[in-house]
Write a protein that holds these residues in place. Structure first.
Motif, PDB file in Angstrom:
ATOM      1  N   ASP A   4      36.859  48.850  49.095  1.00 15.47           N
ATOM      2  CA  ASP A   4      36.398  49.025  47.717  1.00 15.47           C
ATOM      3  C   ASP A   4      35.092  48.242  47.565  1.00 15.47           C
ATOM      4  O   ASP A   4      35.084  47.035  47.310  1.00 15.47           O
ATOM      5  CB  ASP A   4      37.463  48.517  46.745  1.00 15.47           C
ATOM      6  CG  ASP A   4      37.113  48.810  45.308  1.00 15.47           C
ATOM      7  OD1 ASP A   4      36.064  49.444  45.058  1.00 15.47           O
ATOM      8  OD2 ASP A   4      37.901  48.411  44.430  1.00 15.47           O
ATOM      9  N   TRP A   5      33.967  48.930  47.768  1.00 12.14           N
ATOM     10  CA  TRP A   5      32.672  48.284  47.778  1.00 12.14           C
ATOM     11  C   TRP A   5      32.300  47.714  46.408  1.00 12.14           C
ATOM     12  O   TRP A   5      31.595  46.688  46.332  1.00 12.14           O
ATOM     13  CB  TRP A   5      31.603  49.246  48.261  1.00 12.14           C
ATOM     14  CG  TRP A   5      31.762  49.554  49.722  1.00 12.14           C
ATOM     15  CD1 TRP A   5      32.284  50.685  50.262  1.00 12.14           C
ATOM     16  CD2 TRP A   5      31.432  48.701  50.818  1.00 12.14           C
ATOM     17  NE1 TRP A   5      32.294  50.600  51.641  1.00 12.14           N
ATOM     18  CE2 TRP A   5      31.778  49.386  52.006  1.00 12.14           C
ATOM     19  CE3 TRP A   5      30.892  47.432  50.925  1.00 12.14           C
ATOM     20  CZ2 TRP A   5      31.589  48.843  53.262  1.00 12.14           C
ATOM     21  CZ3 TRP A   5      30.703  46.892  52.188  1.00 12.14           C
ATOM     22  CH2 TRP A   5      31.044  47.584  53.331  1.00 12.14           C
ATOM     23  N   ALA A   6      32.750  48.329  45.350  1.00 11.01           N
ATOM     24  CA  ALA A   6      32.441  47.821  44.011  1.00 11.01           C
ATOM     25  C   ALA A   6      33.117  46.466  43.790  1.00 11.01           C
ATOM     26  O   ALA A   6      32.500  45.533  43.252  1.00 11.01           O
ATOM     27  CB  ALA A   6      32.889  48.817  42.952  1.00 11.01           C
ATOM     28  N   ALA A   7      34.357  46.347  44.211  1.00 10.81           N
ATOM     29  CA  ALA A   7      35.071  45.076  44.066  1.00 10.81           C
ATOM     30  C   ALA A   7      34.447  44.001  44.958  1.00 10.81           C
ATOM     31  O   ALA A   7      34.309  42.841  44.547  1.00 10.81           O
ATOM     32  CB  ALA A   7      36.541  45.249  44.402  1.00 10.81           C
ATOM     33  N   LEU A   8      34.066  44.386  46.162  1.00 14.04           N
ATOM     34  CA  LEU A   8      33.429  43.438  47.070  1.00 14.04           C
ATOM     35  C   LEU A   8      32.096  42.953  46.495  1.00 14.04           C
ATOM     36  O   LEU A   8      31.787  41.761  46.540  1.00 14.04           O
ATOM     37  CB  LEU A   8      33.216  44.076  48.442  1.00 14.04           C
ATOM     38  CG  LEU A   8      32.613  43.174  49.517  1.00 14.04           C
ATOM     39  CD1 LEU A   8      33.548  42.021  49.825  1.00 14.04           C
ATOM     40  CD2 LEU A   8      32.333  43.979  50.767  1.00 14.04           C
ATOM     41  N   GLY A   9      31.321  43.860  45.949  1.00 18.60           N
ATOM     42  CA  GLY A   9      30.055  43.476  45.323  1.00 18.60           C
ATOM     43  C   GLY A   9      30.258  42.589  44.108  1.00 18.60           C
ATOM     44  O   GLY A   9      29.490  41.657  43.875  1.00 18.60           O
ATOM     45  N   SER A  10      31.304  42.866  43.348  1.00 21.30           N
ATOM     46  CA  SER A  10      31.612  42.053  42.181  1.00 21.30           C
ATOM     47  C   SER A  10      31.984  40.627  42.583  1.00 21.30           C
ATOM     48  O   SER A  10      31.512  39.652  41.982  1.00 21.30           O
ATOM     49  CB  SER A  10      32.751  42.691  41.397  1.00 21.30           C
ATOM     50  OG  SER A  10      33.146  41.883  40.330  1.00 21.30           O
ATOM     51  N   VAL A  11      32.820  40.500  43.588  1.00 21.58           N
ATOM     52  CA  VAL A  11      33.212  39.172  44.083  1.00 21.58           C
ATOM     53  C   VAL A  11      31.993  38.431  44.623  1.00 21.58           C
ATOM     54  O   VAL A  11      31.818  37.238  44.365  1.00 21.58           O
ATOM     55  CB  VAL A  11      34.314  39.294  45.157  1.00 21.58           C
ATOM     56  CG1 VAL A  11      34.537  37.971  45.866  1.00 21.58           C
ATOM     57  CG2 VAL A  11      35.609  39.774  44.535  1.00 21.58           C
TER      58      VAL A  11
END
Length: 73
Positions: A4-11
């Motif tokens: 989940d690239w969006a979650a990784l970017g958010s973190v």
């Protein structure tokens, strides 16, 4: 396996901003103590610099305490 690239970017974004904020607060605290030392050595009073430095260090301690609370809890 799907990432989940969006979650990784958010973190990544949150951790980067928290790190920059914490380092900036600590550096401002050290700068405030330095200004206080300089003003005291020259015979002036710089209570505002010392108070601001202590406030920065207190905010650092609160942020670290909250991070430990999140990790443990």
């Amino acid at each position: 396996m799907k990432i989940d690239w969006a979650a990784l970017g958010s973190v990544f974004g949150v951790s980067l901003s928290a790190t920059v904020t914490l380092v900036t607060l600590f550096a401002l605290g050290i700068l405030g103590l330095s200004k206080h030392e300089t003003a005291t050595g020259q015979g002036g009073a710089a209570h505002l610099a010392r108070t601001g430095a202590y406030a920065c260090f207190a905010l650092c301690a609160v942020a670290v305490g909250y991070a430990i609370y999140l990790i443990v809890g």
